[in-house]
Structures are given as C-alpha cells and as structure tokens.
Motif scaffolding. Structure first.
Motif, PDB file in Angstrom:
ATOM      1  N   ILE A  69      14.916 -13.739 117.144  1.00  0.00           N
ATOM      2  CA  ILE A  69      16.155 -13.139 116.634  1.00  0.00           C
ATOM      3  C   ILE A  69      17.361 -13.830 117.267  1.00  0.00           C
ATOM      4  CG2 ILE A  69      17.530 -11.026 116.553  1.00  0.00           C
ATOM      5  CD1 ILE A  69      14.906  -9.454 116.517  1.00  0.00           C
ATOM      6  N   TRP A  70      17.275 -14.071 118.575  1.00  0.00           N
ATOM      7  CA  TRP A  70      18.350 -14.772 119.288  1.00  0.00           C
ATOM      8  C   TRP A  70      18.540 -16.183 118.710  1.00  0.00           C
ATOM      9  CZ3 TRP A  70      21.678 -13.119 123.103  1.00  0.00           C
ATOM     10  CH2 TRP A  70      22.373 -14.105 123.795  1.00  0.00           C
ATOM     11  N   ASP A  71      17.432 -16.868 118.423  1.00  0.00           N
ATOM     12  CA  ASP A  71      17.525 -18.206 117.842  1.00  0.00           C
ATOM     13  C   ASP A  71      18.187 -18.166 116.465  1.00  0.00           C
ATOM     14  OD1 ASP A  71      16.395 -19.478 120.001  1.00  0.00           O
ATOM     15  OD2 ASP A  71      14.355 -19.388 119.201  1.00  0.00           O
ATOM     16  N   SER A  72      17.861 -17.147 115.677  1.00  0.00           N
ATOM     17  CA  SER A  72      18.464 -17.034 114.344  1.00  0.00           C
ATOM     18  C   SER A  72      19.976 -16.892 114.436  1.00  0.00           C
ATOM     19  CB  SER A  72      17.869 -15.825 113.599  1.00  0.00           C
ATOM     20  OG  SER A  72      16.484 -15.981 113.416  1.00  0.00           O
ATOM     21  N   VAL A  73      20.432 -16.074 115.378  1.00  0.00           N
ATOM     22  CA  VAL A  73      21.876 -15.883 115.563  1.00  0.00           C
ATOM     23  C   VAL A  73      22.538 -17.197 115.987  1.00  0.00           C
ATOM     24  CG1 VAL A  73      23.601 -14.680 116.949  1.00  0.00           C
ATOM     25  CG2 VAL A  73      21.590 -13.443 116.109  1.00  0.00           C
ATOM     26  N   HIS A  74      21.816 -18.018 116.757  1.00  0.00           N
ATOM     27  CA  HIS A  74      22.407 -19.231 117.311  1.00  0.00           C
ATOM     28  C   HIS A  74      22.178 -20.474 116.447  1.00  0.00           C
ATOM     29  CE1 HIS A  74      22.791 -16.682 120.825  1.00  0.00           C
ATOM     30  NE2 HIS A  74      23.559 -17.590 121.364  1.00  0.00           N
ATOM     31  N   THR A  75      21.713 -20.280 115.215  1.00  0.00           N
ATOM     32  CA  THR A  75      21.538 -21.417 114.323  1.00  0.00           C
ATOM     33  C   THR A  75      22.862 -22.120 114.052  1.00  0.00           C
ATOM     34  OG1 THR A  75      19.639 -20.345 113.264  1.00  0.00           O
ATOM     35  CG2 THR A  75      20.701 -22.131 112.046  1.00  0.00           C
ATOM     36  N   VAL A  76      23.937 -21.380 114.051  1.00  0.00           N
ATOM     37  CA  VAL A  76      25.271 -21.952 113.854  1.00  0.00           C
ATOM     38  C   VAL A  76      25.937 -22.265 115.191  1.00  0.00           C
ATOM     39  CG1 VAL A  76      27.570 -21.526 112.913  1.00  0.00           C
ATOM     40  CG2 VAL A  76      25.556 -20.770 111.650  1.00  0.00           C
ATOM     41  N   ILE A  77      25.730 -21.401 116.174  1.00  0.00           N
ATOM     42  CA  ILE A  77      26.434 -21.537 117.451  1.00  0.00           C
ATOM     43  C   ILE A  77      26.041 -22.812 118.183  1.00  0.00           C
ATOM     44  CG2 ILE A  77      26.770 -20.487 119.731  1.00  0.00           C
ATOM     45  CD1 ILE A  77      26.410 -17.764 118.411  1.00  0.00           C
ATOM     46  N   ARG A  78      24.761 -23.106 118.266  1.00  0.00           N
ATOM     47  CA  ARG A  78      24.309 -24.271 119.039  1.00  0.00           C
ATOM     48  C   ARG A  78      24.794 -25.597 118.467  1.00  0.00           C
ATOM     49  NH1 ARG A  78      18.383 -21.596 119.883  1.00  0.00           N
ATOM     50  NH2 ARG A  78      18.885 -20.324 121.724  1.00  0.00           N
ATOM     51  N   PRO A  79      24.688 -25.836 117.150  1.00  0.00           N
ATOM     52  CA  PRO A  79      25.251 -27.085 116.626  1.00  0.00           C
ATOM     53  C   PRO A  79      26.762 -27.204 116.827  1.00  0.00           C
ATOM     54  CG  PRO A  79      23.683 -26.172 115.076  1.00  0.00           C
ATOM     55  CD  PRO A  79      23.898 -25.130 116.133  1.00  0.00           C
ATOM     56  N   ILE A  80      27.470 -26.094 116.686  1.00  0.00           N
ATOM     57  CA  ILE A  80      28.919 -26.133 116.912  1.00  0.00           C
ATOM     58  C   ILE A  80      29.206 -26.472 118.367  1.00  0.00           C
ATOM     59  CG2 ILE A  80      31.006 -24.717 117.022  1.00  0.00           C
ATOM     60  CD1 ILE A  80      30.060 -23.272 114.540  1.00  0.00           C
ATOM     61  N   ALA A  81      28.452 -25.871 119.275  1.00  0.00           N
ATOM     62  CA  ALA A  81      28.640 -26.166 120.700  1.00  0.00           C
ATOM     63  C   ALA A  81      28.344 -27.629 120.984  1.00  0.00           C
ATOM     64  CB  ALA A  81      27.733 -25.268 121.544  1.00  0.00           C
ATOM     65  N   GLY A  82      27.271 -28.159 120.400  1.00  0.00           N
ATOM     66  CA  GLY A  82      26.952 -29.568 120.593  1.00  0.00           C
ATOM     67  C   GLY A  82      28.049 -30.481 120.076  1.00  0.00           C
ATOM     68  N   ALA A  83      28.630 -30.119 118.928  1.00  0.00           N
ATOM     69  CA  ALA A  83      29.708 -30.927 118.359  1.00  0.00           C
ATOM     70  C   ALA A  83      30.958 -30.862 119.220  1.00  0.00           C
ATOM     71  CB  ALA A  83      30.017 -30.447 116.940  1.00  0.00           C
ATOM     72  N   LEU A 111      19.019 -30.429 115.125  1.00  0.00           N
ATOM     73  CA  LEU A 111      17.614 -30.829 115.083  1.00  0.00           C
ATOM     74  C   LEU A 111      16.825 -30.224 116.244  1.00  0.00           C
ATOM     75  CD1 LEU A 111      17.899 -34.598 114.086  1.00  0.00           C
ATOM     76  CD2 LEU A 111      17.068 -32.716 112.672  1.00  0.00           C
ATOM     77  N   SER A 112      17.377 -30.296 117.444  1.00  0.00           N
ATOM     78  CA  SER A 112      16.657 -29.738 118.595  1.00  0.00           C
ATOM     79  C   SER A 112      16.583 -28.220 118.509  1.00  0.00           C
ATOM     80  CB  SER A 112      17.324 -30.172 119.904  1.00  0.00           C
ATOM     81  OG  SER A 112      18.638 -29.665 120.010  1.00  0.00           O
ATOM     82  N   HIS A 113      17.588 -27.596 117.882  1.00  0.00           N
ATOM     83  CA  HIS A 113      17.522 -26.141 117.677  1.00  0.00           C
ATOM     84  C   HIS A 113      16.370 -25.779 116.751  1.00  0.00           C
ATOM     85  CE1 HIS A 113      18.581 -22.046 116.540  1.00  0.00           C
ATOM     86  NE2 HIS A 113      18.534 -22.450 115.284  1.00  0.00           N
ATOM     87  N   PHE A 114      16.195 -26.548 115.674  1.00  0.00           N
ATOM     88  CA  PHE A 114      15.082 -26.289 114.757  1.00  0.00           C
ATOM     89  C   PHE A 114      13.740 -26.435 115.471  1.00  0.00           C
ATOM     90  CE2 PHE A 114      17.793 -27.501 110.868  1.00  0.00           C
ATOM     91  CZ  PHE A 114      18.122 -26.173 110.654  1.00  0.00           C
ATOM     92  N   VAL A 115      13.638 -27.431 116.348  1.00  0.00           N
ATOM     93  CA  VAL A 115      12.402 -27.602 117.114  1.00  0.00           C
ATOM     94  C   VAL A 115      12.162 -26.391 118.007  1.00  0.00           C
ATOM     95  CG1 VAL A 115      11.276 -28.962 118.914  1.00  0.00           C
ATOM     96  CG2 VAL A 115      12.491 -30.122 117.057  1.00  0.00           C
ATOM     97  N   LYS A 116      13.195 -25.962 118.713  1.00  0.00           N
ATOM     98  CA  LYS A 116      13.058 -24.812 119.614  1.00  0.00           C
ATOM     99  C   LYS A 116      12.701 -23.545 118.838  1.00  0.00           C
ATOM    100  CE  LYS A 116      15.884 -21.722 122.459  1.00  0.00           C
ATOM    101  NZ  LYS A 116      15.096 -21.622 123.697  1.00  0.00           N
ATOM    102  N   ALA A 117      13.465 -23.247 117.767  1.00  0.00           N
ATOM    103  CA  ALA A 117      13.236 -22.016 117.009  1.00  0.00           C
ATOM    104  C   ALA A 117      11.865 -22.027 116.344  1.00  0.00           C
ATOM    105  CB  ALA A 117      14.331 -21.850 115.962  1.00  0.00           C
ATOM    106  N   GLY A 118      11.465 -23.178 115.786  1.00  0.00           N
ATOM    107  CA  GLY A 118      10.163 -23.254 115.140  1.00  0.00           C
ATOM    108  C   GLY A 118       9.017 -23.110 116.124  1.00  0.00           C
ATOM    109  N   THR A 119       9.173 -23.715 117.300  1.00  0.00           N
ATOM    110  CA  THR A 119       8.133 -23.585 118.323  1.00  0.00           C
ATOM    111  C   THR A 119       7.988 -22.142 118.762  1.00  0.00           C
ATOM    112  OG1 THR A 119       8.623 -25.824 119.087  1.00  0.00           O
ATOM    113  CG2 THR A 119       7.368 -24.409 120.568  1.00  0.00           C
ATOM    114  N   ARG A 120       9.121 -21.442 118.907  1.00  0.00           N
ATOM    115  CA  ARG A 120       9.048 -20.033 119.314  1.00  0.00           C
ATOM    116  C   ARG A 120       8.372 -19.178 118.253  1.00  0.00           C
ATOM    117  NH1 ARG A 120      11.591 -18.364 123.769  1.00  0.00           N
ATOM    118  NH2 ARG A 120      11.739 -20.104 125.224  1.00  0.00           N
ATOM    119  N   MET A 121       8.622 -19.472 116.990  1.00  0.00           N
ATOM    120  CA  MET A 121       7.941 -18.729 115.923  1.00  0.00           C
ATOM    121  C   MET A 121       6.430 -18.908 116.025  1.00  0.00           C
ATOM    122  SD  MET A 121      10.313 -19.365 112.570  1.00  0.00           S
ATOM    123  CE  MET A 121      12.030 -18.845 112.518  1.00  0.00           C
TER     124      MET A 121
END
Length: 215
Positions: A69-83, A111-121
């Motif tokens: 759930i936390w990863d879903s919320v941060h799907t937008v936050i993490r890329p914006i932070a990286g940018a 990309l790294s967020h997708f890896v993290k979120a998918g691995t957690r699933m």
C-alpha cells in the motif's frame, strides 16, 4: 567530472527509498563531507521532514501488505523525488542541464520503484513476515551504502546501481506469476469486504411498515 553518474545513482536509490536519499545527502552536505550537495537539501526543515518520513517508511516497509500500500502511494512521489534531486545536483554542479538531469533521475527512480514494488508483491505471497523485514533492511542498508559510495566514487557507484537495476528488472520478469497471484488475492479481499459491507447495511436497515406481517 559530469554529475550524470551521481544523478543516475540518486535516481535509482530514490526509487527504493527517496526519504533516505534526501536525508543522507542533506546530512553529508551539512556536515561538510562533500560539496556536491545543494544548500536546499541541507536546510533544517528539509532534514527534519525527511527524517520523520524515513522513520515512517522504515516501519511501514516491514509490515506485509502495508508495504505494498505504501509503495502504491509512492508511485508518483519517488519518481518526482528522483527528478528533483537530480535537477538540484545538476544545478549545483553545472556540468549537466537541469532538465536532462531531472529526466534521468525521475525515469531511473520510476524503474527502480517498479522493481521494489513488484518484488514486495511477490514476497507478500509467502505466509511468513520475516522475508519482508529482511528485504526491507537490505534495501535500507543498500541505499545508504551506495549513496555514500556515490558521493566519493560516482562512476563506480553508478555502475553498481545499473547492474542492480537491470538485475532487478530481470528478477521481476520471473516473479510475474507471483505478482499476478498477489493482485488477484488483493482484488478478492476487496470484493469480500465490499460484499460484507453491503450485507451489514442490509441487516441494519429498519423494516418498513408498522411492524405487522403482510401475506
């Protein structure tokens, strides 16, 4: 030297734990260990906010299903932070346009967020909680180690981050079946909760009429 390797590494790390990246950069810059960190990341309010959010993530990231759930919320936050971090680093260094640095940092973080979120699933398909804790600790320590290494050896750190990103994407492909199973189970639980709510409302609804039975 171009700031691109540092931007790439910070983007990869932001996709895993953006608050840790901001906190580490800010602390290293405020303590004078490096001149690569812009002053905006060294501000006290930024450090405090990043520290509080990092603690929240450290807890949520180790609880099964809560982490997803936390990863879903941060799907937008993490890329914006990286940018944003990438653009700030480029503005501080001046060797790379800020827009290009933001694009590199944001896309790498996504990309790294997708890896993290998918691995957690995939991990959440296992009944025990210990794998979540172990994986979360490994991620936290890995981000801290690579970000620290990147400030002093940016090219080598970027190479490591690139290998980890590619390896994570390959692993994600092999975990696709478990991820689909996780999404299917989550959808079923939502439907069960919805049906239970409908049934509870139906039972709580007062009967119509004066209470007499009609035949």
């Amino acid at each position: 030297m171009s700031v691109l390797p540092l931007v790439f590494t910070s983007g990869w790390a932001s996709g895993i734990n953006a608050y840790a990246v901001v906190l580490l950069f800010g602390v290293f810059g405020a303590t004078g260990l490096t001149d690569e960190v812009p002053e905006s990341l060294q501000r006290t309010d930024v450090l405090v906010a990043a520290g509080v959010l990092f603690l929240c993530e450290a807890v949520a990231d180790k609880i099964p299903y809560v982490d997803s759930i936390w990863d879903s919320v941060h799907t937008v936050i993490r890329p914006i932070a990286g940018a944003v971090v990438g653009a700030l680093l480029a503005g501080q260094n001046g060797s790379l346009p800020e827009l290009a640095a933001g694009a590199v940092g944001g896309s790498t973080a996504l990309l790294s967020h997708f890896v993290k979120a998918g691995t957690r699933m995939a991990v959440n398909t296992t009944p025990e909680p210990f794998s979540n804790v172990a994986l979360s600790l490994a991620e936290d320590l890995g981000v801290a180690a690579i970000v620290t290494f990147a400030l002093f050896h940016p090219v080598a750190a970027a190479s490591i981050a690139g290998v980890l990103l590619i390896g994570g994407l390959v692993i994600l492909i092999f975990l696709a079946r478990r991820i689909r199973r996780f999404l299917r189970r989550r959808s079923q639980r939502r439907e069960e909760r919805r049906l239970a709510d409908v049934e509870a409302r139906a039972r709580a609804r007062p009967s119509s009429g004066d209470g007499s039975e009609h035949f």
